[in-house]
Design an enzyme around this catalytic site. Structure first.
Site, short mmCIF file in Angstrom:
data_model
loop_
_atom_site.label_atom_id
_atom_site.label_comp_id
_atom_site.label_asym_id
_atom_site.label_seq_id
_atom_site.Cartn_x
_atom_site.Cartn_y
_atom_site.Cartn_z
N ASP A 1 0.83 -1.21 0.00
CA ASP A 1 0.00 0.00 0.00
C ASP A 1 0.86 1.26 0.00
O ASP A 1 0.36 2.37 -0.13
CB ASP A 1 -1.00 -0.01 1.17
CG ASP A 1 -0.35 0.01 2.54
OD1 ASP A 1 0.90 -0.06 2.62
OD2 ASP A 1 -1.08 0.11 3.54
N SER A 2 2.20 1.07 0.09
CA SER A 2 3.12 2.19 -0.10
C SER A 2 2.95 2.79 -1.49
O SER A 2 3.43 3.90 -1.75
CB SER A 2 4.56 1.74 0.12
OG SER A 2 4.85 0.59 -0.65
N ASP B 1 -1.12 -6.52 -0.55
CA ASP B 1 -1.21 -5.81 0.74
C ASP B 1 -2.67 -5.40 0.97
O ASP B 1 -3.28 -4.76 0.11
CB ASP B 1 -0.32 -4.57 0.67
CG ASP B 1 0.22 -4.16 2.02
OD1 ASP B 1 -0.05 -4.84 3.02
OD2 ASP B 1 0.95 -3.14 2.05
N LYS C 1 -0.89 -9.75 2.87
CA LYS C 1 -0.23 -9.25 4.08
C LYS C 1 -1.17 -8.28 4.76
O LYS C 1 -1.87 -7.52 4.07
CB LYS C 1 1.07 -8.53 3.71
CG LYS C 1 1.71 -7.79 4.89
CD LYS C 1 3.05 -7.19 4.54
CE LYS C 1 2.99 -5.80 3.97
NZ LYS C 1 2.30 -4.79 4.81
N GLU D 1 -1.47 -5.55 8.32
CA GLU D 1 -0.79 -4.92 9.46
C GLU D 1 -1.55 -5.17 10.75
O GLU D 1 -2.78 -5.17 10.76
CB GLU D 1 -0.71 -3.40 9.24
CG GLU D 1 0.16 -2.99 8.07
CD GLU D 1 0.27 -1.48 7.92
OE1 GLU D 1 -0.19 -0.73 8.81
OE2 GLU D 1 0.82 -1.05 6.88
N GLU E 1 8.79 -3.97 10.92
CA GLU E 1 9.15 -2.65 10.36
C GLU E 1 9.49 -1.66 11.47
O GLU E 1 8.76 -1.55 12.46
CB GLU E 1 7.98 -2.10 9.52
CG GLU E 1 8.29 -0.72 8.95
CD GLU E 1 7.31 -0.23 7.90
OE1 GLU E 1 6.37 -0.98 7.54
OE2 GLU E 1 7.48 0.90 7.43
O1 KIV Z 1 3.50 -1.18 1.67
C1 KIV Z 1 4.69 -1.47 1.85
O2 KIV Z 1 5.58 -1.14 1.05
C2 KIV Z 1 5.03 -2.23 3.04
C3 KIV Z 1 6.48 -2.48 3.32
C4 KIV Z 1 7.06 -1.27 3.91
C5 KIV Z 1 6.68 -3.68 4.17
O3 KIV Z 1 4.17 -2.63 3.77
#
Ligand code: KIV
Length: 285
Positions: free
Chosen positions: A50-51, A89, A118, A120, A187
């Site tokens: 999600d970055s 994500d 993934k 969080e 992280e």
């Molecule tokens: O979204 C992302 O890039 C991440 C990484 C920083 C692990 O969750």
């Protein structure tokens, strides 16, 4: 449907350095060209993170992207058919409302091409993690500095610096392993804590700003190649100067256009003699 990568989730699950495994390599990718590069570079996992919100879409945080956005980018990565495990994500609010919504949202990322998801958060996410696993979707956990909680954390701050917080994080990690996560992203935590969590777990840890003792590392693609050049967090090492190289390339193109030197004969389609003649006559009759 994305192609089946050579490496599998069970392979990742068993990749502990203390048992002799080579450290795992994960990079983010958000589109087909970067997925092709990552595959060619032989990474183990591609995280459609999600970055993308901050790195590609210009938002100030990761809270702005939706399941639609993440499915769109996951599909672009999958269409490149990379030989790596694609991790989708789960964005903010895709696993916070109800278990049913969560499983449907995870399934959307899988249908877009992810092999696993993934998400969080610590032990309070265990019910949704169990539900996703129950739908046969492997789950990677993510604790420490979790950007989706940046408002609660008061910004993007290193977590687990105090004894109590560190002990709680070790316990959260244990619970995520017990819930069935096949790997855990750590992280923004002190290196000693990264090592302690890694030693405690039998699943691999993948660190970003968690020191050198985790079972693998992950970085954002644009940080690695130097395309993101506005801010360099301490944990980033830049391996390229893509921003400068791209500015130089576009500047050279622009100068050639302005000097009338692009396109030249090599970049032009040649005309047949009869067309040259007809065009020469055109307007003269
Ligand atoms: O979204 C992302 O890039 C991440 C990484 C920083 C692990 O969750």
């Amino acid at each position: 449907m994305s192609q089946k990568p050579t490496k599998t989730i069970p392979f990742i699950r068993s990749s502990k350095r203390r048992e002799g495994a080579v450290p795992l390599v994960m990079v983010t990718a958000y589109d087909a060209p970067s997925a092709r590069v990552a595959s060619e570079a032989d990474v183990d996992l591609i995280l459609v993170g999600d970055s993308v919100a901050m790195v590609v879409l210009g938002y100030a945080d990761t809270l702005q992207v939706t399941v639609d956005d993440m499915a769109h980018h996951t599909a672009a990565v999958a269409r490149a058919k990379p030989d790596a495990i694609i991790v989708g994500d789960m964005p903010w609010m895709s696993f916070h409302v109800s278990i049913e919504d969560t499983v449907r949202n995870a399934a959307r990322l899988v249908r877009a091409g992810a092999h696993c998801v993934k998400l969080e958060g610590g032990s309070k996410r265990i019910p949704v993690i169990e539900a996703i696993l129950d739908a046969e979707i492997p789950v990677m956990g993510h604790i420490g500095l979790t950007p989706q909680s940046s408002n609660v954390m008061g910004g993007f701050r290193v977590q687990g610096r105090e004894v109590q917080a560190a002990l709680e994080m070790i316990e959260e990690a244990r619970q995520l392993e017990a819930a069935g996560c096949f790997a855990l992203v750590l992280e923004g935590i002190p290196d000693q804590l990264g090592r302690q969590i890694t030693d405690t777990l039998s699943i691999p840890t993948i660190g970003i700003g968690a020191g050198g003792d985790t079972d693998g590392q992950v970085l954002v693609y644009h940080d690695i190649i130097g395309l993101e050049n506005r801010f360099k967090p301490k944990f980033v090492r830049r391996y390229g100067t893509a921003f400068d190289q791209q500015v130089a390339a576009v500047t050279a193109y622009s100068q050639d256009v302005r000097k009338g030197e692009f396109p030249g004969p090599d970049e032009s389609y040649t005309t047949k003699d009869e067309l040259t003649e007809a065009l020469g006559l055109y307007g003269k009759q």
